[in-house]
Design an enzyme around this catalytic site. Structure first.
Site, PDB file in Angstrom:
ATOM      1  CG  ASP A   1      32.785 -25.991 -13.626  1.00 44.52           C
ATOM      2  OD1 ASP A   1      33.264 -25.010 -14.248  1.00 44.52           O
ATOM      3  OD2 ASP A   1      32.591 -27.162 -14.302  1.00 44.52           O
ATOM      4  CB  SER A   2      30.954 -23.467 -17.022  1.00 46.45           C
ATOM      5  OG  SER A   2      31.598 -24.683 -17.280  1.00 46.45           O
TER       6      SER A   2
ATOM      7  CE1 TYR B   1      28.512 -20.843 -18.199  1.00 44.52           C
ATOM      8  CE2 TYR B   1      30.240 -19.845 -16.456  1.00 44.52           C
ATOM      9  CZ  TYR B   1      28.929 -19.959 -17.077  1.00 44.52           C
ATOM     10  OH  TYR B   1      27.988 -19.662 -16.221  1.00 44.52           O
ATOM     11  N   GLY B   2      34.032 -21.717 -22.109  1.00 45.36           N
ATOM     12  CA  GLY B   2      35.364 -21.721 -22.411  1.00 45.36           C
ATOM     13  C   GLY B   2      35.478 -20.769 -23.609  1.00 45.36           C
TER      14      GLY B   2
ATOM     15  CB  CYS C   1      34.631 -22.454 -13.304  1.00 45.80           C
ATOM     16  SG  CYS C   1      34.751 -22.079 -15.219  1.00 45.80           S
ATOM     17  CG  ASN C   2      40.971 -23.403 -14.052  1.00 43.00           C
ATOM     18  OD1 ASN C   2      42.090 -22.873 -13.445  1.00 43.00           O
ATOM     19  ND2 ASN C   2      40.541 -24.479 -14.000  1.00 43.00           N
ATOM     20  CB  THR C   3      36.415 -20.304 -17.992  1.00 47.51           C
ATOM     21  OG1 THR C   3      37.145 -21.600 -18.630  1.00 47.51           O
ATOM     22  CG2 THR C   3      36.192 -19.497 -19.228  1.00 47.51           C
TER      23      THR C   3
ATOM     24  CD  GLU D   1      29.733 -30.036 -19.497  1.00 47.26           C
ATOM     25  OE1 GLU D   1      28.380 -30.009 -19.516  1.00 47.26           O
ATOM     26  OE2 GLU D   1      30.221 -29.842 -18.354  1.00 47.26           O
TER      27      GLU D   1
ATOM     28  CB  CYS E   1      40.096 -26.748 -17.889  1.00 48.50           C
ATOM     29  SG  CYS E   1      38.175 -27.181 -18.081  1.00 48.50           S
ATOM     30  CB  THR E   2      37.486 -27.923 -12.884  1.00 53.21           C
ATOM     31  OG1 THR E   2      36.204 -27.246 -13.557  1.00 53.21           O
ATOM     32  CG2 THR E   2      38.105 -26.894 -11.861  1.00 53.21           C
ATOM     33  CG  HIS E   3      34.905 -29.658 -17.748  1.00 51.74           C
ATOM     34  ND1 HIS E   3      34.704 -28.497 -16.983  1.00 51.74           N
ATOM     35  CD2 HIS E   3      33.608 -30.345 -18.293  1.00 51.74           C
ATOM     36  CE1 HIS E   3      33.214 -28.358 -17.334  1.00 51.74           C
ATOM     37  NE2 HIS E   3      32.624 -29.306 -17.848  1.00 51.74           N
TER      38      HIS E   3
HETATM   39  N1  DGL Z   1      35.454 -26.104 -16.110  1.00 49.12           N
HETATM   40  C1  DGL Z   1      35.781 -24.936 -16.499  1.00 49.12           C
HETATM   41  C2  DGL Z   1      37.097 -24.457 -16.214  1.00 49.12           C
HETATM   42  O1  DGL Z   1      37.787 -24.962 -15.371  1.00 49.12           O
HETATM   43  C3  DGL Z   1      35.406 -24.494 -18.002  1.00 49.12           C
HETATM   44  C4  DGL Z   1      34.583 -25.327 -18.868  1.00 49.12           C
HETATM   45  C5  DGL Z   1      34.011 -24.616 -19.971  1.00 49.12           C
HETATM   46  O2  DGL Z   1      34.468 -24.386 -20.945  1.00 49.12           O
HETATM   47  O3  DGL Z   1      32.749 -24.305 -19.388  1.00 49.12           O
HETATM   48  O4  DGL Z   1      37.690 -23.722 -17.213  1.00 49.12           O
END
Ligand code: DGL
Length: 276
Positions: A13-14, A45-46, A76-78, A161, A195-197
């Site tokens: 993941d990011s 990364y978003g 990570c979805n992104t 974060e 988003c996994t966050h």
């Molecule tokens: N956790 C990431 C996701 O699932 C993205 C978080 C980020 O913006 O880096 O999209």
């Protein structure tokens, strides 16, 4: 790249969010070894461009392959939205066609049909995930009758974060995005936390979301899907080592990572720094 015989499952993941997926993978499939790599130094990364997300993700996958992983999950979805396909089509055949990189959007989408009665659903995600259109495109392939409203929540990843997911200040940003998505489509009866966050914000999201709306995090769905994948692919299953271990790597400071990771994992861990 040398072909590998056996190795751990790589999870990327990011930042910290992928730990919400890793936790469920380890619950469902505890026998395997895992290497988690968080690119915390370059998160989030978003809001980054397609090409930057692809280049960053490519580097991390290459690192996990160098560490001997036959299989990497982009938790990570992104990255799944913006980099997965190019890595699968362009990079894997050159690196080592026997290895695999899996994303988390497709397995999530496959569950959608069973979870909505109104056939109106919402997706919360990063700007990158939402603007890629990956969720509506994939959902239309399986469930063309489902109306999908995507909504970007650019402040949610920074809240997580920075350890602010439980603060009173976070209430404003959580409520704001819920109000916005429901104003766009009041018939929504489920939202995917795409988003996994976001699972760290789930308690707050539940507080502000009307009860009739189901909230769907991805961890258990992805774990179930990986278990089924390994059942179908003996060749891959036989290449995974099974000592139940987990190694944590971060591109940032390992002490910071160790402290923040405990919120996702409910356990103390050790982390190592890695350069990419
Ligand atoms: N956790 C990431 C996701 O699932 C993205 C978080 C980020 O913006 O880096 O999209």
């Amino acid at each position: 790249m040398q072909p590998v015989s056996k190795g751990p499952i790589g999870v990327f993941d990011s930042g910290y969010g992928g730990l919400s997926i890793l936790r469920e993978l380890r619950k469902a499939l505890p026998q395997y070894d895992y290497v988690f790599l968080g690119d915390n130094a370059r998160a989030p990364y978003g809001s980054r461009s397609f090409d930057v997300v692809y280049q960053f993700t490519r580097q991390t996958v290459e690192r996990l392959f160098e560490m001997g992983c036959p299989l990497v999950v982009l938790a990570c979805n992104t990255a799944s939205a913006k980099a997965l396909r190019t890595i699968q089509q362009n990079d894997l055949p050159v690196w080592d066609p026997s290895r695999r990189v899996l994303g988390i959007i497709r397995p999530t989408v496959e569950q959608v049909g069973a979870l909505t009665s109104t056939r109106h659903i919402g997706i919360f995600g990063t700007k990158g995930t939402i603007s890629s259109g990956s969720y509506p495109i994939e959902i239309a392939k399986f469930f063309p009758d489902v109306a999908v409203t995507g909504h970007a929540c650019p402040m949610w990843v920074p809240l997580v974060e920075n350890g602010e997911y439980d603060s009173d200040g976070a209430d404003y940003f959580v409520k704001k995005e819920i109000d916005a998505i429901l104003a766009e489509d009041p018939l929504i009866d489920m939202v995917i936390l795409g988003c996994t966050h976001y699972p760290l914000l789930e308690a707050k999201i539940r507080r502000f979301m009307p009860e009739r709306v189901r909230i769907v995090p991805q961890g258990t769905i992805v774990a179930q899907s990986l278990a089924e994948y390994l059942d179908r692919h003996d060749d891959m299953r036989m290449r995974l080592t099974t000592n139940g271990s987990c190694t944590y790597l971060t591109t940032e400071n390992p002490d910071m990572f160790r402290q923040a990771a405990s919120a996702f994992l409910d356990e103390d861990i050790e982390a190592r720094h890695t350069d990419l």
